[in-house]
Structure formats: C-alpha cells, structure tokens
Write a protein that holds these residues in place. Structure first.
Motif, PDB file in Angstrom:
ATOM      1  N   CYS A  28       0.832  -1.281  -0.180  1.00 31.38           N
ATOM      2  CA  CYS A  28       0.083  -0.089   0.061  1.00 31.38           C
ATOM      3  C   CYS A  28       0.777   1.385   0.058  1.00 31.38           C
ATOM      4  O   CYS A  28       1.970   1.212   0.608  1.00 31.38           O
ATOM      5  N   ASN A  36      -7.320  -0.560  -3.887  1.00 26.86           N
ATOM      6  CA  ASN A  36      -6.531  -1.828  -3.823  1.00 26.86           C
ATOM      7  C   ASN A  36      -4.808  -1.817  -3.806  1.00 26.86           C
ATOM      8  O   ASN A  36      -4.336  -0.941  -4.438  1.00 26.86           O
ATOM      9  N   THR A  39      -0.369  -6.568  -6.018  1.00 32.12           N
ATOM     10  CA  THR A  39      -0.706  -7.983  -5.774  1.00 32.12           C
ATOM     11  C   THR A  39       0.689  -8.660  -5.011  1.00 32.12           C
ATOM     12  O   THR A  39       1.778  -8.591  -5.220  1.00 32.12           O
ATOM     13  N   PHE A  52      -2.971 -12.915  -3.713  1.00 29.30           N
ATOM     14  CA  PHE A  52      -4.178 -11.924  -3.311  1.00 29.30           C
ATOM     15  C   PHE A  52      -3.737 -10.642  -3.536  1.00 29.30           C
ATOM     16  O   PHE A  52      -2.497 -10.086  -3.804  1.00 29.30           O
ATOM     17  N   PRO A  54      -4.619  -7.307  -1.611  1.00 31.61           N
ATOM     18  CA  PRO A  54      -5.378  -6.633  -0.267  1.00 31.61           C
ATOM     19  C   PRO A  54      -6.030  -5.265  -0.690  1.00 31.61           C
ATOM     20  O   PRO A  54      -5.528  -4.397  -1.483  1.00 31.61           O
ATOM     21  N   LYS A  55      -6.845  -4.758   0.103  1.00 32.04           N
ATOM     22  CA  LYS A  55      -7.471  -3.619   0.137  1.00 32.04           C
ATOM     23  C   LYS A  55      -7.160  -2.614   0.949  1.00 32.04           C
ATOM     24  O   LYS A  55      -6.758  -3.100   2.317  1.00 32.04           O
ATOM     25  N   CYS A  56      -6.344  -1.375   0.541  1.00 29.29           N
ATOM     26  CA  CYS A  56      -5.662  -0.487   1.400  1.00 29.29           C
ATOM     27  C   CYS A  56      -6.650   0.457   1.974  1.00 29.29           C
ATOM     28  O   CYS A  56      -7.436   1.275   1.056  1.00 29.29           O
TER      29      CYS A  56
END
Length: 122
Positions: A28, A36, A39, A52, A54-56
């Motif tokens: 992030c 997002n 990856t 995956f 991640p959502k930041c």
C-alpha cells in the motif's frame, strides 16, 4: 581443520542466500483514498502460497517482506501518523514497532520498511 572451514563456508553461503531472497515489497502506497494494493504473489519458495490483492485504507503505507518459506514480516505507517507498526508470522500480533516516523505527522513508505525490518524473526 579442512572440514571445519568447508562447513563454515557452506553455512555462510546458505545464510547469505536466504538473506538475498528477502526483499521489502510496497503493498500500500499511502494513497489519499481507499484502493487496492499491489498484488502479493505466491510461489513455492515463499511464505505466501495463494496470490491475493489486499484492500488498502486511505493514507496507509504497508510493506510486506516474504523473507522465506517459513517467515513473513509486515510493516505499516500512516501518512497522518507518528509511529510505525510491525509484525511477523513468527508469532504474536501486529503491534507498535516502537519506531517514530522520520517526520512526525507525515510518515512515509521508508518508515513502513523500517517497521518490517524490526519485526521479530523468531
């Protein structure tokens, strides 16, 4: 004596190769809005076995360090924060890394990197 020297050289080479694989990855980047992250890619030789995304949260810097097949370290900081947080798969939870950001009230990706480096190895 020759066997001891050879054993030492092999041990150093093994440790050096493990260190060479370790690298901080910016996940992030402190964007002003939630987005997002980068990856996180899986491999047979890394700790992460399933890729995956991640959502930041907004203003968050997150660094991951896929140090080995048995260790994953993370470090985080906030653009509007003052301290860093870190943790690892070596046990325990993410907690304060005890490191103040280089610029109070304006942490950067380098602060998250430092927190990941300070996370426990064992």
């Amino acid at each position: 004596m020759k066997n001891i020297i050879m054993g030492s050289v092999l041990a150093i080479a093994a440790v050096t190769s493990l260190s060479a694989n370790a690298a901080n990855t910016s996940i992030c980047t402190g964007a002003g809005a939630a987005a997002n992250g980068a990856t996180v890619t899986a491999s047979a030789t890394s700790f992460v076995k399933q890729t995956f995304i991640p959502k930041c949260s907004a203003n968050v810097f997150l660094t991951g360090d896929d140090a080995s097949a048995t260790l994953y370290k993370v470090g985080a900081a906030s653009l509007k924060g003052r301290f860093t947080f870190g943790g690892s798969s070596a046990g325990g939870a993410v907690s304060s890394a005890g490191l103040a950001c280089a610029t109070a009230g304006a942490c950067a990706q380098s602060d998250a990197n430092a927190a990941a480096a300070a996370a426990p190895d064992s």
